[in-house]
Motif scaffolding. Sequence first.
Motif, PDB file in Angstrom:
ATOM      1  N   TRP A  99     -12.271  36.810  17.803  1.00  0.00           N
ATOM      2  CA  TRP A  99     -13.363  37.759  17.572  1.00  0.00           C
ATOM      3  C   TRP A  99     -14.348  37.137  16.603  1.00  0.00           C
ATOM      4  N   ASP A 100     -15.634  37.194  16.930  1.00  0.00           N
ATOM      5  CA  ASP A 100     -16.611  36.509  16.090  1.00  0.00           C
ATOM      6  C   ASP A 100     -16.778  37.149  14.720  1.00  0.00           C
ATOM      7  N   ARG A 101     -16.273  38.375  14.532  1.00  0.00           N
ATOM      8  CA  ARG A 101     -16.323  39.013  13.215  1.00  0.00           C
ATOM      9  C   ARG A 101     -15.019  38.850  12.431  1.00  0.00           C
ATOM     10  N   GLY A 102     -14.112  38.053  12.966  1.00  0.00           N
ATOM     11  CA  GLY A 102     -12.831  37.844  12.302  1.00  0.00           C
ATOM     12  C   GLY A 102     -12.845  36.786  11.219  1.00  0.00           C
ATOM     13  N   GLY A 103     -13.946  36.013  11.134  1.00  0.00           N
ATOM     14  CA  GLY A 103     -14.079  35.052  10.050  1.00  0.00           C
ATOM     15  C   GLY A 103     -13.568  33.662  10.350  1.00  0.00           C
ATOM     16  N   ARG A 104     -13.120  33.393  11.593  1.00  0.00           N
ATOM     17  CA  ARG A 104     -12.583  32.072  11.905  1.00  0.00           C
ATOM     18  C   ARG A 104     -13.360  31.369  13.015  1.00  0.00           C
ATOM     19  N   ILE A 105     -13.696  32.084  14.055  1.00  0.00           N
ATOM     20  CA  ILE A 105     -14.345  31.516  15.240  1.00  0.00           C
ATOM     21  C   ILE A 105     -15.544  32.397  15.568  1.00  0.00           C
ATOM     22  N   ALA A 106     -16.748  31.808  15.566  1.00  0.00           N
ATOM     23  CA  ALA A 106     -17.953  32.638  15.639  1.00  0.00           C
ATOM     24  C   ALA A 106     -18.846  32.336  16.825  1.00  0.00           C
ATOM     25  N   SER A 107     -18.452  31.401  17.712  1.00  0.00           N
ATOM     26  CA  SER A 107     -19.320  31.041  18.832  1.00  0.00           C
ATOM     27  C   SER A 107     -18.495  30.550  20.002  1.00  0.00           C
ATOM     28  N   ALA A 108     -19.134  30.479  21.167  1.00  0.00           N
ATOM     29  CA  ALA A 108     -18.462  29.947  22.357  1.00  0.00           C
ATOM     30  C   ALA A 108     -18.035  28.507  22.125  1.00  0.00           C
ATOM     31  N   ASP A 109     -18.896  27.691  21.524  1.00  0.00           N
ATOM     32  CA  ASP A 109     -18.540  26.293  21.284  1.00  0.00           C
ATOM     33  C   ASP A 109     -17.299  26.177  20.409  1.00  0.00           C
ATOM     34  N   GLU A 110     -17.209  27.008  19.370  1.00  0.00           N
ATOM     35  CA  GLU A 110     -16.040  26.967  18.486  1.00  0.00           C
ATOM     36  C   GLU A 110     -14.786  27.438  19.219  1.00  0.00           C
ATOM     37  N   TRP A 111     -14.923  28.467  20.057  1.00  0.00           N
ATOM     38  CA  TRP A 111     -13.763  28.965  20.789  1.00  0.00           C
ATOM     39  C   TRP A 111     -13.265  27.933  21.798  1.00  0.00           C
ATOM     40  N   PHE A 112     -14.165  27.315  22.524  1.00  0.00           N
ATOM     41  CA  PHE A 112     -13.741  26.315  23.508  1.00  0.00           C
ATOM     42  C   PHE A 112     -13.148  25.093  22.817  1.00  0.00           C
ATOM     43  N   ALA A 113     -13.676  24.729  21.661  1.00  0.00           N
ATOM     44  CA  ALA A 113     -13.091  23.629  20.886  1.00  0.00           C
ATOM     45  C   ALA A 113     -11.683  23.987  20.426  1.00  0.00           C
ATOM     46  N   TYR A 114     -11.477  25.251  20.043  1.00  0.00           N
ATOM     47  CA  TYR A 114     -10.143  25.701  19.637  1.00  0.00           C
ATOM     48  C   TYR A 114      -9.167  25.570  20.800  1.00  0.00           C
TER      49      TYR A 114
END
Length: 376
Positions: free
Chosen positions: A344-359
Motif C-alpha cells: 500500500w502506498d500509504r504504508g511507508g515502504r513502497i510508494a510507486s509501481a516501480d518500487e513494487w515491481f522492484a520488490y
Amino acid sequence: MNKLKAYSLLPLAVAAMACGGHEQSPSIVVTNPLGIERHELVAVPYEAFVTAFGSDSVFKVVNAANGAEIPYQLETQGRPSPQHILLYVSVPASGNVELLVEKAAPAPVPTKTFARYVPERYDDFAWENDVVAFRMYGKALEGRPDDAHGLDLWSKRTPGLVVDKWYANGDYHTDHGEGMDYYSVGMTLGAGDVAPLAGGEVVYSKHYRGHEVLDNGPLRTTFQLDYEPWQVGEKTVSVSKRYTLDVGSQLNRVEVIYSIDGDGTLPVAIGVSRRATEGRLLSEKDNGMFGYWEPTDAAHGTTGVGVILTDGPFEQFIAQPKQYLSVLTAHDSEPIVYYNGGAWDRGGRIASADEWFAYLRAAKEKETFPLQVEIK
C-alpha cells in the motif's frame, strides 16, 4: 512445463574446525550470495543445532562482530518438538555474518506474525505480520449477499498487530491511523488465490472447511486450510493450502496440493482482481512473475498486488474483465509453491509501481538464491 518441486530447506553444511590443535567453539555463518543487503529469516535444522551447541533450553544468539542479539523462534511445523531454529538476520551485500550461541537468557522477542480463526465474523481466517494483513472467507459467508471468494488484502501503516483490534471494533473499512480494508475481492481470486479452470473459466470451490495453525509467531506464522471436494468439469478435485508469512515480508509463501481424479492433471490459475480503470502491469510469463499496481483510489491510496512462481514459467496470462489470471498445470498430490501478497502506498515502504515491481523482482531473486547457512 516442468513439474513444480516442493520447497527445500535452506542449505546447511556442518564442518568441524581445529586451530593449533585446539577445537574452536562452533559458530553459525550466514552468507549472502547476492549483491543486495538482506533482512530475513534463515532456518537451522534443530538436530544440527543441538549437535553443535547442546540441548540447553535457555540460550541466546549474538552477532560475533558487535554482540547484537539475534531474535529467534523455535519452529515446530505442527509437530511436538522443534524442527528448526529460525534466526532473523541482517546480512550485507555479497557478505556474511557470524553468529555465536551463548548459554544465557535471550531478550523477549516481540510478536510480529499472527493468525487465527475468526468465528465472530462468518468464519473468516485472518493473519498478519508487521507490514500487511490478509484473510480468507469461511463457510458462514456462503450464500450471503456480501459473499466473496479470493484472498483479501488489508492495508496497514503500523508495525503493530491489528487483526484482533480491527475485528473487535468492527470498523476496519475506515482508516483510523493504522490502515484499513479497502481492497475489493468480490467473485474473483483477489490478491493471488488459486483455483482450477474449465473451459477457460475459474471454477470456485466452497470456502475452506478445515484450518490448523502450525506455528504462530513471533517471527513466522504457518497454517493450513483444507477444502472439501468439488466438481471441475468431469473431475472431482480437493485442495489444501499451506500459508507461511514471515516478519517484514509483503508476501506469503503458499504451498498448494490438489487431489485430482482421472488423469491427475488440472489447469489452474492464480488470480488478481482487476479494476475498471487501468493500472500498471508487470507480466513476465517465462520468469513466473505477475505484478499489478492498481489505479489510485483518491480516498484510499494505491495498492500493489503480485504473484511469484518458484519453479518454472507460467503457461499463459489471461486478462478477464474482472481479474488477471496466471495459468499453470497442477498434478495430483504434487505441491505448487508460489508467493502472493501486496503493498500500500500509504504504508511507508513502497510508494510507486516501480518500487513494487522492484520488490517483486528482488523477492524472486532471493528465493532463487537463498542465504547460505553453515555451522563451523
